[in-house]
Scaffold this motif. Structure first.
Motif, short mmCIF file in Angstrom:
data_model
loop_
_atom_site.label_atom_id
_atom_site.label_comp_id
_atom_site.label_asym_id
_atom_site.label_seq_id
_atom_site.Cartn_x
_atom_site.Cartn_y
_atom_site.Cartn_z
N SER A 1 5.26 25.43 21.55
CA SER A 1 4.61 24.46 20.68
C SER A 1 4.40 25.00 19.27
O SER A 1 4.33 24.22 18.32
CB SER A 1 3.30 23.96 21.28
N GLN A 2 4.30 26.31 19.12
CA GLN A 2 4.26 26.91 17.79
C GLN A 2 4.46 28.41 17.90
O GLN A 2 4.24 29.00 18.95
CB GLN A 2 2.98 26.59 17.04
N VAL B 1 8.45 25.95 14.60
CA VAL B 1 8.01 24.67 15.17
C VAL B 1 9.05 24.22 16.20
O VAL B 1 10.23 24.55 16.09
CB VAL B 1 7.82 23.59 14.08
N PRO B 2 8.63 23.45 17.22
CA PRO B 2 9.55 23.09 18.30
C PRO B 2 10.65 22.12 17.85
O PRO B 2 10.42 21.25 17.03
CB PRO B 2 8.65 22.44 19.33
N THR C 1 3.18 33.54 20.09
CA THR C 1 3.94 32.39 20.59
C THR C 1 3.07 31.57 21.52
O THR C 1 2.47 32.12 22.46
CB THR C 1 5.19 32.87 21.35
N GLU C 2 2.97 30.27 21.27
CA GLU C 2 2.22 29.38 22.15
C GLU C 2 3.19 28.62 23.03
O GLU C 2 4.02 27.84 22.55
CB GLU C 2 1.37 28.40 21.33
N ARG D 1 -1.14 31.35 24.93
CA ARG D 1 -0.66 32.06 23.75
C ARG D 1 -0.38 33.51 24.13
O ARG D 1 -1.18 34.16 24.79
CB ARG D 1 -1.70 32.00 22.64
N GLU E 1 3.88 25.91 26.07
CA GLU E 1 3.31 24.74 26.72
C GLU E 1 4.14 24.46 27.97
O GLU E 1 5.34 24.24 27.90
CB GLU E 1 3.35 23.55 25.78
N ASP F 1 7.99 24.45 26.74
CA ASP F 1 8.19 24.23 25.32
C ASP F 1 7.43 25.31 24.56
O ASP F 1 6.39 25.79 25.02
CB ASP F 1 7.66 22.85 24.93
N HIS G 1 4.51 22.17 31.52
CA HIS G 1 4.08 20.92 32.13
C HIS G 1 4.73 20.78 33.51
O HIS G 1 5.95 20.81 33.63
CB HIS G 1 4.48 19.73 31.25
N ASP H 1 12.62 21.10 24.22
CA ASP H 1 12.05 21.83 25.34
C ASP H 1 13.15 22.09 26.37
O ASP H 1 14.30 21.74 26.16
CB ASP H 1 10.88 21.06 25.97
N LYS I 1 -1.38 25.19 28.03
CA LYS I 1 -0.96 25.97 26.87
C LYS I 1 -1.51 27.38 27.01
O LYS I 1 -2.68 27.58 27.32
CB LYS I 1 -1.49 25.35 25.57
#
Length: 191
Positions: free
Chosen positions: A97-98, A82-83, A127-128, A143, A130, A95, A132, A86, A141
């Motif tokens: 995100s999971q 879990v993050p 790995t996801e 994966r 993210e 980041d 921005h 970032d 996002k």
């Protein structure tokens, strides 16, 4: 399909650990098994488009390992990340995100309690990411999943105690455009 496979393997490793904790493990119950859980802060390095980003994660790991016989030192491990933070460069924020993974673990079968325990990790990680960019508005996002390899080093914190320092380093993903690596430091408990 890959999500279901990772989810199933993680569930299997975590369920095995929970079952062992509830029942204990003894030689007369069948296959001699050892169980470990660990938590660690993980520093990642993501190389994309010639830039490096370093978001951090907290990873929870659970594994089961055979401790005697022909399969001595072979096990399964599940990992969830879990993050924690970032990373931002040139106006781009990245980041994780999971993250989740399932691995086969290969440990030295001749390990003695005073030795540093060395484990090779081979498996699959999803790995996801993210990303921005303020000029584009919403975060995007994506994966990424694939073959993972790495190692774990563990050393007993105090003689006679079941707590270990652990250092895990792995390559979670690599293709022509993206590479995701990570190293984590934390504490492990052996059941």
């Amino acid at each position: 399909m890959r999500k279901r496979l990772v989810s199933s393997l993680c569930s299997l490793a975590l369920a095995s650990s929970a079952g062992a904790f509830a029942q204990g493990h003894s030689q007369d119950q069948g296959l001699p098994l050892a169980y470990h859980v660990s938590g660690q802060a993980t520093y990642t390095r993501i190389k994309a488009a010639g830039e490096n980003f370093s978001p951090s994660l907290f990873q929870l790991r659970a594994d089961v390992e055979v401790t005697d016989g022909v399969l001595d030192g072979i096990g399964l491990q599940g990992m969830l990340g879990v993050p924690m933070s970032d990373d931002k460069k040139y106006g781009v924020t990245m980041d994780i995100s999971q993250q989740s993974g399932a691995y086969i673990t290969l440990a030295n079968p001749d390990y003695q309690p005073g030795d540093i325990r060395v484990v090779v990790l081979l498996g699959y990680t999803s790995t996801e990411l993210e990303t921005h960019l303020p000029t584009l508005g919403n975060a995007q996002k994506d994966r990424f999943g694939g073959f993972t390899y790495g190692f774990s080093l563990q050393d007993r914190v105090m003689e006679g105690k079941n707590y270990y320092w652990s250092l895990d380093c792995a390559r979670y993903f690599k293709d022509d455009d993206l590479r995701i690596d990570g190293c984590g430091l934390g504490v492990s408990y052996a059941f």
